[in-house]
Design an enzyme around this catalytic site. Sequence first.
Site, PDB file in Angstrom:
ATOM      1  N   GLU A  51     -13.159  42.271 -23.165  1.00 20.63           N
ATOM      2  CA  GLU A  51     -12.972  42.483 -24.614  1.00 20.63           C
ATOM      3  C   GLU A  51     -12.400  41.233 -25.275  1.00 20.63           C
ATOM      4  OE1 GLU A  51     -12.958  44.152 -28.425  1.00 20.63           O
ATOM      5  OE2 GLU A  51     -14.159  44.420 -26.602  1.00 20.63           O
TER       6      GLU A  51
ATOM      7  N   CYS B 130     -29.048  47.103 -41.554  1.00 20.47           N
ATOM      8  CA  CYS B 130     -29.243  47.264 -42.976  1.00 20.47           C
ATOM      9  C   CYS B 130     -28.418  48.381 -43.594  1.00 20.47           C
ATOM     10  CB  CYS B 130     -30.713  47.539 -43.305  1.00 20.47           C
ATOM     11  SG  CYS B 130     -31.840  46.437 -42.525  1.00 20.47           S
TER      12      CYS B 130
ATOM     13  N   LYS C  64     -14.358  39.291 -28.286  1.00 22.13           N
ATOM     14  CA  LYS C  64     -13.727  39.077 -29.596  1.00 22.13           C
ATOM     15  C   LYS C  64     -13.803  37.596 -29.967  1.00 22.13           C
ATOM     16  CE  LYS C  64     -13.840  42.071 -31.084  1.00 22.13           C
ATOM     17  NZ  LYS C  64     -14.161  43.341 -30.468  1.00 22.13           N
TER      18      LYS C  64
ATOM     19  N   ARG D   2     -23.162  46.195 -42.595  1.00 21.63           N
ATOM     20  CA  ARG D   2     -24.340  46.649 -41.855  1.00 21.63           C
ATOM     21  C   ARG D   2     -25.409  45.570 -41.756  1.00 21.63           C
ATOM     22  NH1 ARG D   2     -24.349  52.175 -41.535  1.00 21.63           N
ATOM     23  NH2 ARG D   2     -26.584  52.143 -41.138  1.00 21.63           N
TER      24      ARG D   2
ATOM     25  N   GLU E  42     -17.635  36.446 -30.580  1.00 24.26           N
ATOM     26  CA  GLU E  42     -18.392  37.040 -31.690  1.00 24.26           C
ATOM     27  C   GLU E  42     -17.896  36.570 -33.048  1.00 24.26           C
ATOM     28  OE1 GLU E  42     -18.427  41.282 -32.392  1.00 24.26           O
ATOM     29  OE2 GLU E  42     -16.559  41.530 -31.280  1.00 24.26           O
TER      30      GLU E  42
ATOM     31  N   HIS F 112     -17.589  31.855  -6.142  1.00 22.13           N
ATOM     32  CA  HIS F 112     -18.943  32.077  -5.626  1.00 22.13           C
ATOM     33  C   HIS F 112     -19.997  31.437  -6.530  1.00 22.13           C
ATOM     34  CE1 HIS F 112     -17.243  34.722  -2.625  1.00 22.13           C
ATOM     35  NE2 HIS F 112     -16.541  35.295  -3.590  1.00 22.13           N
TER      36      HIS F 112
ATOM     37  N   LYS G 169     -22.085  45.780 -38.178  1.00 19.17           N
ATOM     38  CA  LYS G 169     -21.032  46.667 -37.686  1.00 19.17           C
ATOM     39  C   LYS G 169     -21.589  47.876 -36.944  1.00 19.17           C
ATOM     40  CE  LYS G 169     -16.767  48.220 -37.492  1.00 19.17           C
ATOM     41  NZ  LYS G 169     -15.860  47.535 -36.603  1.00 19.17           N
TER      42      LYS G 169
ATOM     43  N   TRP H 265     -30.254  43.294 -42.265  1.00 23.40           N
ATOM     44  CA  TRP H 265     -30.033  42.654 -40.966  1.00 23.40           C
ATOM     45  C   TRP H 265     -31.430  42.529 -40.377  1.00 23.40           C
ATOM     46  CZ3 TRP H 265     -30.935  43.143 -35.706  1.00 23.40           C
ATOM     47  CH2 TRP H 265     -30.133  42.337 -34.866  1.00 23.40           C
TER      48      TRP H 265
ATOM     49  N   ASN I  38     -34.121  51.215 -43.802  1.00 27.33           N
ATOM     50  CA  ASN I  38     -33.211  50.861 -42.700  1.00 27.33           C
ATOM     51  C   ASN I  38     -33.817  51.460 -41.428  1.00 27.33           C
ATOM     52  OD1 ASN I  38     -30.057  52.276 -41.530  1.00 27.33           O
ATOM     53  ND2 ASN I  38     -31.159  50.473 -40.818  1.00 27.33           N
ATOM     54  N   GLY I  39     -34.145  50.623 -40.472  1.00 24.55           N
ATOM     55  CA  GLY I  39     -34.755  51.130 -39.237  1.00 24.55           C
ATOM     56  C   GLY I  39     -35.856  50.207 -38.756  1.00 24.55           C
TER      57      GLY I  39
HETATM   58  C1  AGP Z   1     -17.638  44.809 -31.449  1.00 24.10           C
HETATM   59  O1  AGP Z   1     -16.724  44.039 -32.098  1.00 24.10           O
HETATM   60  C2  AGP Z   1     -18.951  44.860 -31.995  1.00 24.10           C
HETATM   61  N1  AGP Z   1     -18.917  45.186 -33.335  1.00 24.10           N
HETATM   62  C3  AGP Z   1     -19.923  45.689 -31.194  1.00 24.10           C
HETATM   63  O2  AGP Z   1     -19.905  45.244 -29.879  1.00 24.10           O
HETATM   64  C4  AGP Z   1     -19.655  47.210 -31.200  1.00 24.10           C
HETATM   65  O3  AGP Z   1     -18.584  47.509 -30.396  1.00 24.10           O
HETATM   66  C5  AGP Z   1     -20.908  47.907 -30.668  1.00 24.10           C
HETATM   67  O4  AGP Z   1     -21.983  47.589 -31.510  1.00 24.10           O
HETATM   68  C6  AGP Z   1     -20.723  49.416 -30.594  1.00 24.10           C
HETATM   69  O5  AGP Z   1     -20.564  49.940 -31.871  1.00 24.10           O
HETATM   70  P1  AGP Z   1     -20.015  51.440 -32.015  1.00 24.10           P
HETATM   71  O6  AGP Z   1     -18.644  51.487 -31.435  1.00 24.10           O
HETATM   72  O7  AGP Z   1     -20.033  51.704 -33.489  1.00 24.10           O
HETATM   73  O8  AGP Z   1     -20.973  52.335 -31.272  1.00 24.10           O
END
Ligand code: AGP
Length: 582
Positions: free
Chosen positions: A460, A2, A464, A27, A467, A483, A577, A75, A99-100
């Site tokens: 990674e 949020c 990418k 967010r 997601e 395996h 994010k 969120w 937020n929380g």
């Molecule tokens: C990556 O593309 C994502 N947004 C997510 O995995 C991100 O890396 C993770 O939430 C960590 O966020 P931060 O680097 O702000 O701690």
Amino acid sequence: MCGIIGYIGNKHPKDVLLSGLKKLEYRGYDSSGIALINKDNTQIIKSVGKISLLEDKIDKEKLIDSFVGIAHTRWATHGEANEINAHPHRIGKITLVHNGIIENADSIRNKLVKEGVVFNSETDTEVIAALINKYYSGDMEEAINKTIKDLKGSYALSIICDSEPDKLYAVRCESPLLLGIGDNEYFVTSDIGAILNYTKKYVLLGKDEVVSLSKSGYKITKDGEVINREVFVSDLKNEDNDLFGYEHYMIKEIMEEPTLVNNLIKKYANNLDKLPDISKYKHIHIVGCGSAYYVGLVGKNFFESDGIDVQIDVASEYRYRNIKYSKNTLVILISQSGETADTIAAMRMANEKEIDTLAIVNVDGSTIARESTYKVLIEAGREVAVATTKAYILQVLILSLLSYKTHPDKYYLDDLMRLPQQLKILLDKTGFHKKMADKVYKKKDVYFIGRLIDYAICLEGSLKLKEISYIHSEAYQAGELKHGTISLINKGTVVFGIVTDDDIRDKTLSNLEEVIARGAVPIYIGNRDEKYKNKIIVPKIHKKLQPLLVVPTLQLIAYYVAYKRGCNIDKPRNLAKSVTVE
Ligand code: AGP
């Protein structure tokens, strides 16, 4: 996660709140809402989906005259994404945004229901409004202080009260919240980026410090005692929010990488003393979440090749492990936002045990940047797209420079100087990347295989892709497939083979042959030419720099795959994010 914003000043809050919400949308973006107040009325407008839908709704409404307002983009954590569960929430005189996560919300709700309180939503947030309303008898600070004593969990709150239409209140615990100071106007927000077009002056709020705001000023109290807090000036540039003609922030941020890498190289290559000296540490723990954890895995390969003992873990596990720290341990925390709840907890765990912590972060002034023993800022500028790209690259570059600083060798610097240009040339080859995306975008399942540092790169690349394109994608240690997982390989299954490490090149290539033998379509990404039809050859450079040419390639392919699938690239479903809750 949020995003919340509040405003009090001489302007009608509508434009401030909406422009703020748009900048906070990274967010969480499943629903949103605003509330405006004046002496006769409190007006709440909520909507499901992205901010533009709320904006359409507001444009159709007759807004009350007001100079105080709060807003929220969500969120969902408690209760599905619908209009009832969207914020602001209102009980009695009290309207607020949150937020929380309130961990003891159910027990508080049950008690309040017995006292006759009627709840409309499934959210944990509504119980906060009910508590403040219960405790309010003309003194909001007192009501808020009584309420936060009952709460267990994390919260950043912006609150208005029918009986005090010319006031705005805020308080935080764990979740980020700061106070913005403008000319005769004040803001509360989850992120300074949301108010940069109004002010750069801000105050960081401590745990359970209650802020009371009016048109003429603000007061911060802790347990009723007035406290003073330093005013900072942000060096973030508002234009970071600009797309500069790109269609999405993700592609804009990928294309910024050569310049940003060049800036960091210019800053540190000949001034390594500006970087913390980690040579005294015999043990390194690296902690992060998601892509930040994968940055750490690449770093683990660098430091292990230097003969250093390295442990790495995802923060959500690390924080609950019973870790026996040996002397000379450094805990490196990787985080773009600096506000990821699990990584903060891991940091505090090490701090409590007086273990040195080094933060490699993007957001200065963030909790992790503030509370770590040392910090290195990666200077990526604002990263808006939810899928991290430029921050990942700059965090890997800092780990590489730290490793080079403790274990210099004569080939590294030459390769380092060539890197920005090589990266620029590679990213300009968009045609190549689009061609690879053509092979992938219709697929249901995709696999990435590699060994050691190439496996870290695979993780990674796979994250990418999945997601932002929602294709089921997995990364595997190339030697592990036979395996079990190789049973999933079918005719036409796309398998990316990442091969840059000469020491184990033949091993990985033979694993690639094993899947090809079972009908897989290989896509080879490597630093030596190989026979494969689908391939991208990146320049061969120093091992501690090679990931910085391979990962951008995988970022670009993922972008074009998501583009071809018409996905919401900058705001993928179900993501946010900055993950500020556990
Ligand atoms: C990556 O593309 C994502 N947004 C997510 O995995 C991100 O890396 C993770 O939430 C960590 O966020 P931060 O680097 O702000 O701690």
